[in-house]
Design a protein around this motif. Structure first.
Motif, mmCIF file in Angstrom:
data_model
loop_
_atom_site.group_PDB
_atom_site.id
_atom_site.type_symbol
_atom_site.label_atom_id
_atom_site.label_comp_id
_atom_site.label_asym_id
_atom_site.label_seq_id
_atom_site.Cartn_x
_atom_site.Cartn_y
_atom_site.Cartn_z
ATOM 1 N N TYR A 24 0.851 -1.195 0.000
ATOM 2 C CA TYR A 24 0.000 0.000 0.000
ATOM 3 C C TYR A 24 0.880 1.236 0.000
ATOM 4 O O TYR A 24 2.088 1.182 0.297
ATOM 5 C CB TYR A 24 -0.929 0.000 1.218
ATOM 6 N N ALA A 25 0.278 2.386 -0.328
ATOM 7 C CA ALA A 25 1.034 3.644 -0.410
ATOM 8 C C ALA A 25 1.083 4.364 0.924
ATOM 9 O O ALA A 25 2.125 4.860 1.346
ATOM 10 C CB ALA A 25 0.414 4.551 -1.475
ATOM 11 N N SER A 26 -0.046 4.454 1.629
ATOM 12 C CA SER A 26 -0.080 5.164 2.913
ATOM 13 C C SER A 26 -1.279 4.693 3.722
ATOM 14 O O SER A 26 -2.221 4.104 3.172
ATOM 15 C CB SER A 26 -0.161 6.684 2.700
ATOM 16 N N ALA A 27 -1.227 4.958 5.025
ATOM 17 C CA ALA A 27 -2.333 4.560 5.901
ATOM 18 C C ALA A 27 -2.469 5.575 7.023
ATOM 19 O O ALA A 27 -1.473 6.076 7.544
ATOM 20 C CB ALA A 27 -2.093 3.162 6.487
ATOM 21 N N GLU A 45 -4.496 3.865 1.476
ATOM 22 C CA GLU A 45 -4.494 4.310 0.082
ATOM 23 C C GLU A 45 -3.511 3.485 -0.740
ATOM 24 O O GLU A 45 -2.474 3.040 -0.251
ATOM 25 C CB GLU A 45 -4.115 5.797 0.005
ATOM 26 N N GLY A 46 -3.868 3.312 -2.010
ATOM 27 C CA GLY A 46 -2.966 2.657 -2.951
ATOM 28 C C GLY A 46 -2.722 1.200 -2.660
ATOM 29 O O GLY A 46 -1.594 0.710 -2.782
ATOM 30 N N LEU A 47 -3.773 0.465 -2.313
ATOM 31 C CA LEU A 47 -3.638 -0.961 -2.008
ATOM 32 C C LEU A 47 -3.575 -1.761 -3.308
ATOM 33 O O LEU A 47 -4.323 -1.479 -4.257
ATOM 34 C CB LEU A 47 -4.833 -1.422 -1.172
ATOM 35 N N THR A 48 -2.686 -2.734 -3.367
ATOM 36 C CA THR A 48 -2.628 -3.585 -4.560
ATOM 37 C C THR A 48 -3.880 -4.452 -4.642
ATOM 38 O O THR A 48 -4.494 -4.797 -3.632
ATOM 39 C CB THR A 48 -1.374 -4.474 -4.535
ATOM 40 N N THR A 49 -4.258 -4.817 -5.866
ATOM 41 C CA THR A 49 -5.528 -5.523 -6.075
ATOM 42 C C THR A 49 -5.456 -6.999 -5.715
ATOM 43 O O THR A 49 -6.477 -7.619 -5.440
ATOM 44 C CB THR A 49 -5.979 -5.392 -7.539
ATOM 45 N N GLU A 50 -4.258 -7.560 -5.751
ATOM 46 C CA GLU A 50 -4.110 -8.961 -5.370
ATOM 47 C C GLU A 50 -2.662 -9.231 -4.986
ATOM 48 O O GLU A 50 -1.754 -8.468 -5.328
ATOM 49 C CB GLU A 50 -4.542 -9.887 -6.502
#
Length: 694
Positions: free
Chosen positions: A40-43, A57-62
């Motif tokens: 992920y990009a940020s939390a 934000e920016g979580l990978t889909t799988e």
């Protein structure tokens, strides 16, 4: 890449637990996602009294497919070993690979795990986070098995991207995740759908909920200041209370009220403490009189009457609380004006520790110790002894019984009421300090004497009965007491033998018995360990302190710190750093030669046996350094002594570059080894450089 939004909505979460809960939620979920193969990009985590929220934000889909290769037993291994390997991998025998190696043939398991979709992983991670959440206290409700700080009512869990928002399918103890939440308990308009974090924040604010606790704090403080300024007053800053109140309201509405005239004569600390502890009110001070004359309370609702009814109710409750405080104050003053003898007698019935006697017995020890310490800090011995005898009396007062945090503060008021000198009364207030890292250090001589005596008695007492801190356990706050002594000594420039003061304290504890001397030495070592921790935060390494501890007078903490500070500064220079290397080289060569020859090369270095200019230059440099170091050390001018020592760097470097110490000529060799001893001796007059690492 999708964004993840999680909200765990419940009944009110205690304010003191919210900050830690935010951190725990972020860590549990993000760690779980990463371990499962997502990035992920940020939390960011947020909280209000009724909700914990996490935005990722920016979580990978799988997750990526994983191919894991594990080595198993030899193919000739016992059947039990092979079956155990199969169980651990989840494979069957025909799925294992056989590979030849130097020892024969070995089984290998190749496990391929396909990538998993983000919703599946999120559901799994969030379920585990909720079920294993580390609340300090939790509860169960209804017939379910789930434990939460307060009954959990709903779960919002959505993944949103350009294609829209999608609910992560999951269920925890009968609570299904959805895409709805609700706003303020009273001013909200029921549940509503959200499509992402930005949409969530905007709709919450429309529903009278400020999500960010920092934003609530800012709104409370600004509103309180505006109200006070309009009335010609000022709010007393209290960051701890501000953070707590921000955790009690979702829509902060500051309201200001006045304290009834009947209570304005109470000490400001009493008003402030009573309002803070009982009502969570901010104190408002009149800058013209210096008195606390008003308060700010923070409502959680916009009342149609502007808060008039809320204020009226709060003032009624406050009047009852302050009436109690006024009763305590007036009764305590009566005892104080009578000389506080009633409280002194009461301390005889209060046990300080089963093995260390009553508080009254402790007061006697502190008073005697304060009298002995007084001359060392420039205090009048009579005043120090008197202050020590009254310093603990407020522990028996009704006010301190109600508000223990006012111990010392009330002691000063009562001492003044009893007719004591201001310096004596101030010591009753200040002898507790410093209580913690952020607390200031008293500077008035009488206060310093009593504060030192109080902490020394505590430490020597527990050392006498062998109740020392172990590991992380320190139930009697002895590390804090030792740090308090260190800060008192250093902060006030106290020149004294700590060993002597500790011996005075130990001698007053019958429990020490014949082991008093060993207890005193052990306690002195404890002080040195605490000093290392204290100075480490100021950039002075522990090995530098060790090098100075090896020198005479190490129980004079002020002298020790001055020496360590000068040595630390010297070693940070190029000359100092290189000198250390030269010293270690000289010391190592000398030690090896002495071990090999079975003699000590410590006498007889003579310049007439020098064969090179570099040797003669080193002789001259050592003569110059000795002549400068001795008087500088006598005058405790450590900077000058260190500078003279560092000046040896050049001549020592030149010597080792030009000269072979272990010459074939035994006379020259012996002379050079004795010259190395002079290097060691000259440097050791400043500090034991052999203890410096690197």
């Amino acid at each position: 890449m999708p964004d993840l939004l999680i909200e765990l909505f419940s009944e009110e979460i205690p304010a003191r637990m919210q900050g830690r809960a935010r951190d725990d939620l972020r860590k549990l979920v993000t760690d779980g996602l990463v371990e499962a193969g997502l990035t992920y990009a940020s939390a960011g985590a947020f909280s209000t009294p009724r909700r914990l929220v996490l935005s990722v934000e920016g979580l990978t889909t799988e997750s990526r497919p994983v191919r894991e290769e594990r080595k198993g037993p030899a193919t000739s291994a016992p059947q039990q070993a092979i079956e155990g390997f199969l169980r651990s991998t989840g494979l069957t025998l025909d799925q294992l690979e056989r590979r030849a190696d130097r020892k024969g043939e070995t089984f290998y398991a190749v496990i391929e795990k396909p990538g998993r979709k983000a919703p599946e992983i999120v559901a799994e991670v969030l379920d585990a986070a909720i079920r294993n959440f580390p609340w300090p206290k939790s509860m169960r409700w209804g017939s379910g098995s789930l434990r939460w700080v307060r009954p959990l009512q709903s779960i919002l869990c959505i993944l949103s991207d350009e294609g829209g928002a999608h609910v992560v399918p999951m269920e925890v103890d009968g609570i299904k995740a959805g895409n709805t939440t609700e706003g303020h308990r009273f001013m909200g308009n029921g549940r509503f759908v959200v499509t992402g974090f930005d949409d969530y924040v905007v709709k919450l604010k429309r529903a009278k909920v400020v999500l960010d606790s920092a934003e609530r704090e800012a709104a409370i403080w600004q509103g309180a200041q505006n109200l006070a300024f309009a009335a010609g007053m000022e709010v007393v800053p209290d960051p701890g209370l501000l953070a707590e109140v921000a955790g009690l309201v979702e829509w902060p509405v500051p309201l200001m009220g006045r304290i009834a005239d009947d209570f304005l004569s109470l000490p400001p600390e009493v008003l402030q403490t009573s309002m803070k502890e009982h009502q969570k009110f901010f104190s408002v001070r009149n800058p013209k009189t210096g008195r606390i004359e008003g308060f700010v309370t923070v409502a959680n609702i916009e009342a149609p009457d502007g808060g008039a009814v809320i204020l009226k109710g709060n003032q009624k409750v406050l009047a009852a609380r302050l009436s109690d405080a006024k009763f305590f104050w007036e009764n305590d003053l009566r005892v104080a004006k009578a000389g506080m003898g009633e409280w002194a007698e009461g301390l005889k019935a209060v046990t300080f520790h089963a093995k260390l006697g009553s508080q009254a017995e402790r007061v006697e020890r502190i008073a005697a110790l304060a009298r002995e310490i007084a001359p060392l800090v420039g205090a009048d011995p009579d005043d120090a002894e008197k202050a020590a005898r009254i310093a603990k009396l407020d522990l028996r007062s009704a006010m301190v019984g109600e508000f223990p945090e006012l111990q010392g503060v009330m002691g000063r008021y009562y001492a003044l009421a009893a007719g004591e000198k201001p310096a004596v009364a101030d010591a009753a207030r200040d002898h507790w300090r410093p209580k913690g890292e952020g607390d200031s250090v008293p500077s008035e001589p009488v206060s310093v004497a009593v504060a030192l005596a109080d902490k020394i008695d505590t430490l020597t007492g527990f050392w006498a009965i062998d109740e020392k801190p172990t590991g992380s356990k320190d139930p009697f706050a002895l590390r804090r007491a030792a740090l308090g002594v260190i800060r008192l000594v250093l902060g006030n420039g106290v020149r004294a033998s700590l060993a002597e003061i500790v011996a005075w304290g130990i001698a007053r504890h019958a429990a020490a018995g014949p082991h008093g001397m060993s207890a005193a030495l052990d306690l002195l070592a404890f002080f040195h360990d605490r000093l290392k921790v204290y100075l480490r935060d100021q950039g002075i390494r522990h090995d530098v302190i060790d090098a100075c501890l090896a020198m005479p007078g190490s129980d004079d903490l002020l002298l020790l710190v001055r020496r360590a500070t000068a040595l630390s500064a010297t070693l940070k220079t190029e000359d100092g750093s290189n000198l250390l290397q030269g010293f270690k080289r000289a010391n190592n060569i000398l030690a090896q030669a002495e071990a090999k020859d079975g003699v000590e090369y410590s006498f007889g270095a003579d310049v007439k046996f020098a064969e090179t200019e570099e040797e003669r230059a080193l002789f001259a440099a050592l003569d110059t350094a000795e002549a400068a170091i001795a008087p500088a050390m006598a005058q405790e001018d450590f900077a000058a002594a260190m500078a003279a020592m560092a000046a040896l760097r050049g001549p020592i470097d030149a010597f080792f570059t030009a000269v072979q110490v272990n010459s074939d000529n035994p006379v020259v060799r012996r002379n050079r080894l004795n010259l190395l001893h002079r290097i060691r001796a000259v440097c050791s007059g400043v500090a034991d450089l052999s203890r410096i690492e690197g």
